[in-house]
Design a protein around this motif. Sequence first.
Motif, PDB file in Angstrom:
ATOM      1  N   HIS A  93     -27.071  64.655   2.911  1.00 40.61           N
ATOM      2  CA  HIS A  93     -28.245  63.810   2.708  1.00 40.61           C
ATOM      3  C   HIS A  93     -27.957  62.757   1.650  1.00 40.61           C
ATOM      4  O   HIS A  93     -27.243  63.011   0.683  1.00 40.61           O
ATOM      5  N   LYS A  94     -28.533  61.610   1.842  1.00 44.83           N
ATOM      6  CA  LYS A  94     -28.513  60.601   0.793  1.00 44.83           C
ATOM      7  C   LYS A  94     -29.954  60.404   0.378  1.00 44.83           C
ATOM      8  O   LYS A  94     -30.826  60.218   1.227  1.00 44.83           O
ATOM      9  N   VAL A  95     -30.239  60.478  -0.892  1.00 47.23           N
ATOM     10  CA  VAL A  95     -31.604  60.258  -1.369  1.00 47.23           C
ATOM     11  C   VAL A  95     -31.574  59.250  -2.504  1.00 47.23           C
ATOM     12  O   VAL A  95     -30.876  59.455  -3.487  1.00 47.23           O
ATOM     13  N   ASN A  96     -32.306  58.162  -2.346  1.00 47.66           N
ATOM     14  CA  ASN A  96     -32.317  57.131  -3.379  1.00 47.66           C
ATOM     15  C   ASN A  96     -33.514  57.234  -4.318  1.00 47.66           C
ATOM     16  O   ASN A  96     -33.482  56.706  -5.415  1.00 47.66           O
ATOM     17  N   LEU A  97     -34.565  57.895  -3.822  1.00 47.00           N
ATOM     18  CA  LEU A  97     -35.773  58.006  -4.648  1.00 47.00           C
ATOM     19  C   LEU A  97     -36.571  59.202  -4.180  1.00 47.00           C
ATOM     20  O   LEU A  97     -36.644  59.472  -2.980  1.00 47.00           O
ATOM     21  N   ILE A  98     -37.136  59.917  -5.125  1.00 52.40           N
ATOM     22  CA  ILE A  98     -38.030  61.027  -4.782  1.00 52.40           C
ATOM     23  C   ILE A  98     -39.417  60.709  -5.304  1.00 52.40           C
ATOM     24  O   ILE A  98     -39.597  60.380  -6.482  1.00 52.40           O
ATOM     25  N   MET A  99     -40.387  60.769  -4.413  1.00 54.27           N
ATOM     26  CA  MET A  99     -41.771  60.547  -4.826  1.00 54.27           C
ATOM     27  C   MET A  99     -42.537  61.836  -4.586  1.00 54.27           C
ATOM     28  O   MET A  99     -42.564  62.341  -3.469  1.00 54.27           O
ATOM     29  N   THR A 100     -43.124  62.357  -5.631  1.00 52.95           N
ATOM     30  CA  THR A 100     -43.812  63.623  -5.488  1.00 52.95           C
ATOM     31  C   THR A 100     -45.218  63.595  -6.060  1.00 52.95           C
ATOM     32  O   THR A 100     -45.485  62.973  -7.091  1.00 52.95           O
ATOM     33  N   ASP A 101     -46.111  64.285  -5.366  1.00 52.58           N
ATOM     34  CA  ASP A 101     -47.462  64.472  -5.856  1.00 52.58           C
ATOM     35  C   ASP A 101     -47.386  65.404  -7.064  1.00 52.58           C
ATOM     36  O   ASP A 101     -46.486  66.250  -7.137  1.00 52.58           O
ATOM     37  N   PHE A 102     -48.294  65.234  -7.982  1.00 51.68           N
ATOM     38  CA  PHE A 102     -48.271  66.065  -9.183  1.00 51.68           C
ATOM     39  C   PHE A 102     -48.845  67.458  -8.935  1.00 51.68           C
ATOM     40  O   PHE A 102     -48.196  68.473  -9.209  1.00 51.68           O
ATOM     41  N   SER A 103     -50.069  67.506  -8.425  1.00 60.11           N
ATOM     42  CA  SER A 103     -50.717  68.811  -8.271  1.00 60.11           C
ATOM     43  C   SER A 103     -50.565  69.321  -6.851  1.00 60.11           C
ATOM     44  O   SER A 103     -51.251  68.874  -5.936  1.00 60.11           O
ATOM     45  N   MET A 104     -49.619  70.250  -6.718  1.00 57.77           N
ATOM     46  CA  MET A 104     -49.407  70.906  -5.430  1.00 57.77           C
ATOM     47  C   MET A 104     -49.421  72.404  -5.675  1.00 57.77           C
ATOM     48  O   MET A 104     -48.971  72.848  -6.742  1.00 57.77           O
ATOM     49  N   PRO A 105     -49.905  73.186  -4.709  1.00 56.43           N
ATOM     50  CA  PRO A 105     -49.846  74.639  -4.888  1.00 56.43           C
ATOM     51  C   PRO A 105     -48.394  75.101  -4.884  1.00 56.43           C
ATOM     52  O   PRO A 105     -47.519  74.444  -4.324  1.00 56.43           O
ATOM     53  N   GLY A 106     -48.128  76.211  -5.531  1.00 61.91           N
ATOM     54  CA  GLY A 106     -46.759  76.714  -5.583  1.00 61.91           C
ATOM     55  C   GLY A 106     -45.960  75.892  -6.582  1.00 61.91           C
ATOM     56  O   GLY A 106     -46.364  75.738  -7.735  1.00 61.91           O
ATOM     57  N   THR A 107     -44.862  75.343  -6.142  1.00 65.28           N
ATOM     58  CA  THR A 107     -44.037  74.499  -7.002  1.00 65.28           C
ATOM     59  C   THR A 107     -44.751  73.158  -7.208  1.00 65.28           C
ATOM     60  O   THR A 107     -44.901  72.383  -6.277  1.00 65.28           O
ATOM     61  N   SER A 108     -45.167  72.893  -8.426  1.00 67.21           N
ATOM     62  CA  SER A 108     -45.891  71.646  -8.705  1.00 67.21           C
ATOM     63  C   SER A 108     -44.917  70.472  -8.788  1.00 67.21           C
ATOM     64  O   SER A 108     -43.698  70.665  -8.823  1.00 67.21           O
ATOM     65  N   GLY A 109     -45.474  69.278  -8.845  1.00 70.10           N
ATOM     66  CA  GLY A 109     -44.648  68.087  -8.973  1.00 70.10           C
ATOM     67  C   GLY A 109     -43.816  68.126 -10.244  1.00 70.10           C
ATOM     68  O   GLY A 109     -42.646  67.729 -10.257  1.00 70.10           O
ATOM     69  N   TYR A 110     -44.418  68.673 -11.285  1.00 71.27           N
ATOM     70  CA  TYR A 110     -43.697  68.779 -12.556  1.00 71.27           C
ATOM     71  C   TYR A 110     -42.549  69.776 -12.447  1.00 71.27           C
ATOM     72  O   TYR A 110     -41.436  69.519 -12.911  1.00 71.27           O
ATOM     73  N   ASP A 111     -42.825  70.925 -11.822  1.00 69.04           N
ATOM     74  CA  ASP A 111     -41.770  71.938 -11.604  1.00 69.04           C
ATOM     75  C   ASP A 111     -40.609  71.330 -10.831  1.00 69.04           C
ATOM     76  O   ASP A 111     -39.439  71.538 -11.158  1.00 69.04           O
ATOM     77  N   LEU A 112     -40.965  70.597  -9.790  1.00 70.31           N
ATOM     78  CA  LEU A 112     -39.951  69.964  -8.937  1.00 70.31           C
ATOM     79  C   LEU A 112     -39.118  68.974  -9.748  1.00 70.31           C
ATOM     80  O   LEU A 112     -37.893  68.949  -9.668  1.00 70.31           O
ATOM     81  N   LEU A 113     -39.816  68.181 -10.539  1.00 78.62           N
ATOM     82  CA  LEU A 113     -39.157  67.199 -11.402  1.00 78.62           C
ATOM     83  C   LEU A 113     -38.122  67.870 -12.305  1.00 78.62           C
ATOM     84  O   LEU A 113     -36.967  67.437 -12.380  1.00 78.62           O
ATOM     85  N   LYS A 114     -38.526  68.939 -12.957  1.00 81.58           N
ATOM     86  CA  LYS A 114     -37.623  69.643 -13.877  1.00 81.58           C
ATOM     87  C   LYS A 114     -36.413  70.214 -13.139  1.00 81.58           C
ATOM     88  O   LYS A 114     -35.294  70.152 -13.615  1.00 81.58           O
TER      89      LYS A 114
END
Lengths: 174, 150
Positions: free
Chosen positions: A93-114
């Motif tokens: 995979h090639k990924v140039n940018l990740i856009m994530t919602d902040f409040s999601m059930p389970g793994t939150s946007g912040y968790d994902l970011l970290k």
Amino acid sequence: MELMKSENIVQDRQPQPQEEEEIMQQEEEEEQRFHVLAVDDSVIDRKLLEKLLKASSYQVTCVESGEKALEYLGLLHHSSPASSSSQHHHQGHKVNLIMTDFSMPGTSGYDLLKRIKGSSWKDVPVVVMSSENVPSRISIRCLEGGAEEFMLKPLQLSDLHKIQAHLLKSLPHS
Amino acid sequence: MERNPMRRQLAIMRQSLFDQGHVDEQFVQLEELQDDANPNFVEEVVTLYYRDSARIILNIEQALERKPFDFRKLDAYMHQFKGSSSSIGAKKVKAESTLFREYCKSGNGEGCMRSFQQLKKEYATLRKKLGAYFQLARQAGPVETASRPK
């Protein structure tokens, strides 16, 4: 029997040199387009974001959760995948940018970011989005956690220039 | 030309959606995302919204049947609903969602129930109005085919 045989011949036909070139050109063009991984548990917001990004000719992959995003990035079971050849290429995979919602059930946007910033994907810019004005301590926390920007949903066409700026940051230095 | 009166009617309908406060600027954003490749994009998004949010409405309804109210849960559901409503530009529905959340935060059960009733009304009204609008839009057809010879 005869009919099936000829069907097989049609299916197994090797592409002519001209077609091959066209296919390669198409793949090359796709390779050159920016690829955005969009993470949001809202089906509406995924559809909107996808359309918005495709309007700028970006390639988009939408996933519905932080877990699915980690799975896509190969981070679900290991803390860091096997070494890769280039900065933004893993698992094919090639990924140039990740856009994530902040409040999601389970793994939150912040968790994902970290998780992303603690992995070999750490140089991929991450934008966090939220559907409401979160207290500044939250947006600051995300920025300190390595997010490029905290954006308010719903995103608009006028926000695309900000996204493009982050994507251009992801280009390898010459 | 036959199609022109329809297009005029469509424009009037559209304007009234804004004038009456049913939709806001976000609806215009949806329209701007609509193109030849996705000529029914706005209708698709709205259809998806009503399908997806029906689930949340049901969840809230069921949660309001359980006493005492779990305000945290109610607020979480409404946060989701408000987000979707905001994304399609559903102005009145969004405003009512905000009110509901305020009642949740202050633990006002009566307020929640009143607000939810009002929300469902606005939600249904919008559905009807947008339904009529999209139906007319389909009938009016894309401008390009108006002069296609038989």
